[in-house]
Design a protein around this motif. Structure first.
Motif, PDB file in Angstrom:
ATOM      1  N   MET A   1       0.949  -1.193  -0.021  1.00 39.28           N
ATOM      2  CA  MET A   1       0.143   0.150  -0.028  1.00 39.28           C
ATOM      3  C   MET A   1       0.859   1.273  -0.128  1.00 39.28           C
ATOM      4  O   MET A   1       1.892   1.242   0.946  1.00 39.28           O
ATOM      5  CB  MET A   1      -0.966  -0.052   1.085  1.00 39.28           C
ATOM      6  N   GLU A   2       0.747   2.091  -1.038  1.00 38.47           N
ATOM      7  CA  GLU A   2       1.619   3.450  -0.980  1.00 38.47           C
ATOM      8  C   GLU A   2       0.901   4.546  -0.430  1.00 38.47           C
ATOM      9  O   GLU A   2      -0.033   5.261  -0.575  1.00 38.47           O
ATOM     10  CB  GLU A   2       1.587   4.012  -2.565  1.00 38.47           C
ATOM     11  N   LEU A   3       1.386   4.736   0.809  1.00 34.58           N
ATOM     12  CA  LEU A   3       0.953   5.738   1.792  1.00 34.58           C
ATOM     13  C   LEU A   3       2.151   6.858   1.757  1.00 34.58           C
ATOM     14  O   LEU A   3       3.235   6.431   1.878  1.00 34.58           O
ATOM     15  CB  LEU A   3       0.765   5.122   3.116  1.00 34.58           C
ATOM     16  N   ARG A   4       1.691   7.963   1.826  1.00 32.72           N
ATOM     17  CA  ARG A   4       2.640   9.103   1.954  1.00 32.72           C
ATOM     18  C   ARG A   4       2.860   9.330   3.687  1.00 32.72           C
ATOM     19  O   ARG A   4       1.835   9.513   4.288  1.00 32.72           O
ATOM     20  CB  ARG A   4       2.322  10.550   1.425  1.00 32.72           C
ATOM     21  N   SER A   5       3.945   9.400   4.057  1.00 29.61           N
ATOM     22  CA  SER A   5       4.287   9.507   5.462  1.00 29.61           C
ATOM     23  C   SER A   5       4.234  11.052   5.696  1.00 29.61           C
ATOM     24  O   SER A   5       4.620  11.918   5.012  1.00 29.61           O
ATOM     25  CB  SER A   5       5.673   8.859   5.789  1.00 29.61           C
ATOM     26  N   VAL A   6       3.605  11.368   6.863  1.00 35.51           N
ATOM     27  CA  VAL A   6       3.731  12.819   7.324  1.00 35.51           C
ATOM     28  C   VAL A   6       5.255  13.294   7.501  1.00 35.51           C
ATOM     29  O   VAL A   6       5.452  14.497   7.200  1.00 35.51           O
ATOM     30  CB  VAL A   6       2.969  13.021   8.843  1.00 35.51           C
ATOM     31  N   LYS A   7       6.315  12.414   7.587  1.00 36.78           N
ATOM     32  CA  LYS A   7       7.751  12.793   7.413  1.00 36.78           C
ATOM     33  C   LYS A   7       8.158  13.459   6.133  1.00 36.78           C
ATOM     34  O   LYS A   7       9.064  14.217   6.095  1.00 36.78           O
ATOM     35  CB  LYS A   7       8.353  11.711   7.675  1.00 36.78           C
ATOM     36  N   GLU A   8       7.304  13.192   4.837  1.00 32.40           N
ATOM     37  CA  GLU A   8       7.533  13.661   3.777  1.00 32.40           C
ATOM     38  C   GLU A   8       6.886  15.279   3.578  1.00 32.40           C
ATOM     39  O   GLU A   8       7.145  15.673   2.479  1.00 32.40           O
ATOM     40  CB  GLU A   8       6.755  12.848   2.606  1.00 32.40           C
ATOM     41  N   ALA A   9       5.905  15.546   4.486  1.00 31.70           N
ATOM     42  CA  ALA A   9       5.470  16.788   4.320  1.00 31.70           C
ATOM     43  C   ALA A   9       6.194  17.958   5.088  1.00 31.70           C
ATOM     44  O   ALA A   9       6.705  17.647   6.060  1.00 31.70           O
ATOM     45  CB  ALA A   9       4.069  16.814   5.071  1.00 31.70           C
ATOM     46  N   SER A  10       5.976  19.228   4.463  1.00 33.84           N
ATOM     47  CA  SER A  10       6.596  20.265   5.461  1.00 33.84           C
ATOM     48  C   SER A  10       5.488  20.745   5.866  1.00 33.84           C
ATOM     49  O   SER A  10       4.618  21.383   5.479  1.00 33.84           O
ATOM     50  CB  SER A  10       7.165  21.416   4.057  1.00 33.84           C
ATOM     51  N   VAL A  11       5.624  20.836   7.198  1.00 29.89           N
ATOM     52  CA  VAL A  11       4.648  20.944   8.354  1.00 29.89           C
ATOM     53  C   VAL A  11       4.958  22.262   8.962  1.00 29.89           C
ATOM     54  O   VAL A  11       4.048  22.886   9.682  1.00 29.89           O
ATOM     55  CB  VAL A  11       4.379  19.908   9.215  1.00 29.89           C
ATOM     56  N   PHE A  49       1.398   4.557   9.988  1.00 25.93           N
ATOM     57  CA  PHE A  49       2.293   3.943   9.248  1.00 25.93           C
ATOM     58  C   PHE A  49       2.884   2.826   9.796  1.00 25.93           C
ATOM     59  O   PHE A  49       2.874   1.638   9.179  1.00 25.93           O
ATOM     60  CB  PHE A  49       3.597   4.813   9.032  1.00 25.93           C
ATOM     61  N   ASP A  50       2.967   2.707  11.334  1.00 21.27           N
ATOM     62  CA  ASP A  50       3.289   1.598  12.060  1.00 21.27           C
ATOM     63  C   ASP A  50       2.427   0.534  11.872  1.00 21.27           C
ATOM     64  O   ASP A  50       2.823  -0.763  11.627  1.00 21.27           O
ATOM     65  CB  ASP A  50       3.483   2.116  13.208  1.00 21.27           C
ATOM     66  N   GLU A  51       1.017   0.860  12.145  1.00 21.10           N
ATOM     67  CA  GLU A  51      -0.057  -0.307  12.086  1.00 21.10           C
ATOM     68  C   GLU A  51       0.026  -1.088  10.642  1.00 21.10           C
ATOM     69  O   GLU A  51       0.077  -2.383  10.585  1.00 21.10           O
ATOM     70  CB  GLU A  51      -1.358   0.312  12.079  1.00 21.10           C
ATOM     71  N   VAL A  52       0.008  -0.139   9.649  1.00 13.33           N
ATOM     72  CA  VAL A  52       0.022  -1.017   8.198  1.00 13.33           C
ATOM     73  C   VAL A  52       1.203  -1.720   8.102  1.00 13.33           C
ATOM     74  O   VAL A  52       1.096  -2.914   7.474  1.00 13.33           O
ATOM     75  CB  VAL A  52      -0.241   0.177   7.111  1.00 13.33           C
ATOM     76  N   GLY A  93      -9.301  -2.051  17.363  1.00 15.48           N
ATOM     77  CA  GLY A  93     -10.109  -3.031  17.508  1.00 15.48           C
ATOM     78  C   GLY A  93     -11.321  -3.591  16.186  1.00 15.48           C
ATOM     79  O   GLY A  93     -10.551  -4.501  15.421  1.00 15.48           O
ATOM     80  N   GLY A  94     -12.074  -3.077  16.095  1.00 15.60           N
ATOM     81  CA  GLY A  94     -12.943  -3.167  14.744  1.00 15.60           C
ATOM     82  C   GLY A  94     -11.943  -3.281  13.635  1.00 15.60           C
ATOM     83  O   GLY A  94     -11.995  -3.670  12.554  1.00 15.60           O
ATOM     84  N   ALA A  95     -11.228  -1.888  13.630  1.00 17.18           N
ATOM     85  CA  ALA A  95     -10.471  -1.657  12.349  1.00 17.18           C
ATOM     86  C   ALA A  95      -9.396  -2.636  12.170  1.00 17.18           C
ATOM     87  O   ALA A  95      -8.987  -2.935  10.873  1.00 17.18           O
ATOM     88  CB  ALA A  95      -9.674  -0.372  12.506  1.00 17.18           C
ATOM     89  N   GLY A 126      -7.576  -6.096   4.039  1.00 18.79           N
ATOM     90  CA  GLY A 126      -6.274  -5.653   3.493  1.00 18.79           C
ATOM     91  C   GLY A 126      -6.170  -4.125   3.282  1.00 18.79           C
ATOM     92  O   GLY A 126      -5.461  -3.632   3.040  1.00 18.79           O
ATOM     93  N   THR A 127      -7.527  -3.505   3.630  1.00 16.41           N
ATOM     94  CA  THR A 127      -7.382  -2.002   3.546  1.00 16.41           C
ATOM     95  C   THR A 127      -8.606  -1.492   4.389  1.00 16.41           C
ATOM     96  O   THR A 127      -9.379  -2.181   4.951  1.00 16.41           O
ATOM     97  CB  THR A 127      -7.605  -1.481   2.065  1.00 16.41           C
ATOM     98  N   LEU A 128      -8.762  -0.221   4.421  1.00 13.14           N
ATOM     99  CA  LEU A 128      -9.791   0.483   5.379  1.00 13.14           C
ATOM    100  C   LEU A 128     -10.237   1.696   4.691  1.00 13.14           C
ATOM    101  O   LEU A 128      -9.234   2.317   3.661  1.00 13.14           O
ATOM    102  CB  LEU A 128      -9.197   0.916   6.531  1.00 13.14           C
ATOM    103  N   PRO A 129     -11.506   2.099   4.864  1.00 17.03           N
ATOM    104  CA  PRO A 129     -11.908   3.254   4.218  1.00 17.03           C
ATOM    105  C   PRO A 129     -11.027   4.636   4.359  1.00 17.03           C
ATOM    106  O   PRO A 129     -10.656   5.223   3.482  1.00 17.03           O
ATOM    107  CB  PRO A 129     -13.294   3.709   4.669  1.00 17.03           C
ATOM    108  N   GLY A 130     -10.676   4.805   5.565  1.00 22.48           N
ATOM    109  CA  GLY A 130      -9.687   5.724   5.838  1.00 22.48           C
ATOM    110  C   GLY A 130      -8.235   5.633   5.083  1.00 22.48           C
ATOM    111  O   GLY A 130      -7.864   6.797   4.767  1.00 22.48           O
TER     112      GLY A 130
END
Ligand code: 3PG
Length: 373
Positions: free
Chosen positions: A1-11, A166-169, A353-355, A363-367
């Motif tokens: 799953m291709e997730l963009r981590s918050v570490k890639e964002a300039s915050v 990220f850790d959960e996935v 829990g349910g998630a 293998g995925t979630l709406p969020g």
């Protein structure tokens, strides 16, 4: 799953909307278990440390309870981070968000007090999105809900996954097709919430051991006496009942008139309640844990909150001692593991829990889907 981590964002200096998973059990205004808070604090602390202006969206309970006691408890995990409490009036929240200084954190009131949250209403999503410049979803435990603060906002702003998400996935993905020999232990109650997962597990795991009140459903369907034990509305299908990879306890603990006693599966009487697996079962499943390379455990074997925790704790200790990689979820199961000296590099405790059940089924979630589009 291709997730963009918050570490890639300039915050730095940006208003960052952070959906966090703060739904913790509260009794008499006191947080009973702050595991989720300790995990949620990581991304909040990271963002504040980067000089972001953080707007936290979260929910608690199902009856519109206030998040205020939770925010106060969260503070204990974020020493030195200025935490402000917003309300449930969007105009006031907008003003508070616009007035934040770098490194400050504003926690809004329970999202479920906002009309349209659970319906993923577009105007609520737009109003929430207007609070910030970017969106970070860190609420793995809530991401099976397609709500406005989880799915709606993600579609309107540049969106990232938080550190916990990220850790959960990363840790739950190997549980989808585990290394062999693999073992799943599924306990707790409400068979109907676990049935889709069990159907998937029997395809991918070498053994699926069934514990908790779900055992009552299997025993009842097989024609055993279950007395006054908790049973689900719907029992297991013929395919699950006869599945060769599913294993039930070989002995059970029942409580009825007089002290609790261990008996065989056909030993429960009309006044008995099945309260735990027996120790013979605990020992045999311990040997499975020691043989396994991967163990998934979700849900206790007994009525944990009433003190019938013996065999759940036997298995928790076995997981902590074995060399297997393990993924553990569900409040009582986590509590049992936390009593051991487990190695966090090998044993991952999910906040879901349910998630967690839904992620392991689909293998995925709406969020998560909302973050990847
Ligand atoms: C949970 O505790 O499983 C999540 O926070 C979701 O809560 P909910 O079941 O009330 O949607």
């Amino acid at each position: 799953m291709e997730l963009r981590s918050v570490k890639e964002a300039s915050v730095t200096g940006k208003r960052v909307i952070l959906r966090a998973g703060l739904n913790v059990p509260v009794s008499d205004g006191r947080i009973v278990d702050d595991f989720r808070l300790s995990r949620a604090a990581q991304t909040i602390g990271y963002l504040a440390g980067q000089g972001a202006r953080v707007i936290v969206l979260a929910h608690i309970g199902r009856s519109g309870e206030s998040l205020r006691p939770v925010m106060e408890a969260l503070g204990a995990h974020l020493p030195g981070v200025p935490l402000l409490f917003g309300g449930d009036d969007l105009a006031e929240d907008q003003h508070a968000a616009d007035s934040l200084k770098d490194g400050e954190v504003l926690v809004l009131e329970n999202m479920r007090r906002f009309s349209g949250e659970e319906e993923n209403d577009t105007s609520l999503s737009q109003a929430l999105a207007a609070l910030g410049d970017i969106f970070v979803n860190d609420a793995f435990a809530d991401s099976h809900r397609a709500h406005a603060s989880i799915v709606g906002v993600a579609k309107l702003l540049p969106s990232y996954a938080g550190l916990l998400m990220f850790d959960e996935v990363e840790h739950l993905s190997p549980a989808l097709s585990p290394e062999h020999p693999s073992l799943a232990i599924i306990g707790g109650a409400k068979f109907e919430t676990k049935e889709p997962l069990m159907e998937r597990l029997v395809e991918h795991y070498d053994r699926v051991c069934v514990g908790g009140a779900i055992v009552n459903d299997f025993l009842k369907a097989k024609g055993y006496e279950v007395g006054v034990s908790l049973v689900s509305e719907k029992g297991p299908s013929a395919a699950l009942l006869a599945h060769p990879r599913i294993e039930l306890p070989s002995d059970i603990v029942v409580a009825g008139e007089g002290p609790a006693r261990t008996t065989t599966l056909d030993g429960a009487r009309a006044h008995d309640r099945i309260v735990d697996a027996g120790h013979e079962t605990g020992e045999r499943w311990t040997s499975y844990i020691h043989e396994a390379k991967f163990v998934l455990m979700n849900g206790p074997l007994g009525i944990y909150e009433r003190g019938f925790n013996a065999e759940t704790e036997v298995l928790a200790h076995a997981i902590a001692k074995s060399g297997a990689h393990a993924v553990v979820g569900g409040g009582d199961t986590i509590a049992a593991i936390q009593k051991t000296n487990f190695d966090p590099a090998r044993v991952f405790l999910s906040t879901g829990g349910g998630a967690m059940l839904q992620f392991l089924t689909d293998g995925t979630l709406p969020g998560l889907e909302a973050l990847t589009k």
